[in-house]
Design an enzyme around this catalytic site. Structure first.
Site, short mmCIF file in Angstrom:
data_model
loop_
_atom_site.label_atom_id
_atom_site.label_comp_id
_atom_site.label_asym_id
_atom_site.label_seq_id
_atom_site.Cartn_x
_atom_site.Cartn_y
_atom_site.Cartn_z
N LYS A 90 8.03 -0.27 6.02
CA LYS A 90 7.44 1.02 5.68
C LYS A 90 8.57 2.00 5.42
CE LYS A 90 4.25 4.45 7.62
NZ LYS A 90 3.37 4.75 8.78
N GLY B 263 0.83 -1.20 0.00
CA GLY B 263 0.00 0.00 0.00
C GLY B 263 0.86 1.25 0.00
N GLY C 133 0.71 5.65 0.85
CA GLY C 133 0.01 6.79 1.42
C GLY C 133 0.68 8.07 0.97
N GLY C 134 0.28 9.17 1.58
CA GLY C 134 0.81 10.46 1.19
C GLY C 134 2.30 10.62 1.43
N VAL D 106 4.26 0.93 2.09
CA VAL D 106 4.49 -0.27 2.89
C VAL D 106 4.71 -1.43 1.93
CG1 VAL D 106 3.56 -1.84 4.62
CG2 VAL D 106 3.06 0.62 4.77
N ASP E 38 -3.95 10.03 14.61
CA ASP E 38 -4.64 9.74 13.35
C ASP E 38 -5.53 8.51 13.50
OD1 ASP E 38 -5.28 10.20 10.71
OD2 ASP E 38 -3.53 9.17 9.91
#
Length: 161
Positions: A38, A16, A18-19, A23, A131
């Site tokens: 990560k 995956g 993200g911003g 990962v 978060d």
């Protein structure tokens, strides 16, 4: 050519993005096990983002609750890129889990008790998760789940945003 991080972790594929980072599923050559690795994207983020990423790793590694993601290693690669190595989970985010299923009241309560437990441990250590959302809670389905009647949820990503 396969990417090797710190001479130890062989990146196999991407799980995956993200911003701030991605990962990957990786193989820990030293301990002969699969892990999640990560890394920050190499987009010229300032040192503040890198420092916060490493601080997230330090914070996460302090937690011992069963619902906390187990951190195995973290640091800066030979190329100057921060990384974090954790247990490799099998399952889906709580967001996706709830999209595909209607939970009973008992199951929902059980999941929330697990989340409250790991948050309590974090707060006792002076750690605040910045978060908390269903996308950062992971419903883990371990392969040895045959005799487990309880769903295991893991708290991820303390947030560098």
């Amino acid at each position: 050519m396969t990417e090797i991080v710190n001479g130890r972790y062989e990146v196999l594929d991407t799980l995956g993005q993200g911003g701030y980072g991605a990962v990957h599923r990786a193989h820990d050559k030293m301990l002969d096990r699969f892990v999640a690795l990560k890394q920050l994207h190499s987009l010229g983020f300032g040192s503040n983002v890198k420092e916060r990423f490493l601080e997230e790793a330090r914070i996460s590694s302090q937690l011992t609750h069963p619902s906390a993601l187990m951190i195995y290693d973290f640091g800066v690669s030979e190329f100057g890129d921060p990384f974090l190595v954790s247990e490799l989970l099998n399952g889906v985010s709580l967001q996706d889990y709830l999209r595909d299923k209607v939970c009973t009241t008992a199951e929902t309560l059980g999941l929330m008790i697990e989340v409250a437990g790991v948050l309590q441990e974090a707060h006792e250590l002076g750690i605040v998760h910045r978060d908390l959302k269903p996308a950062n809670l992971y419903v883990h389905l371990p392969p040895s789940r045959k005799n487990v009647s309880k769903t295991v949820i893991k708290l991820l990503d303390f947030g560098i945003a």
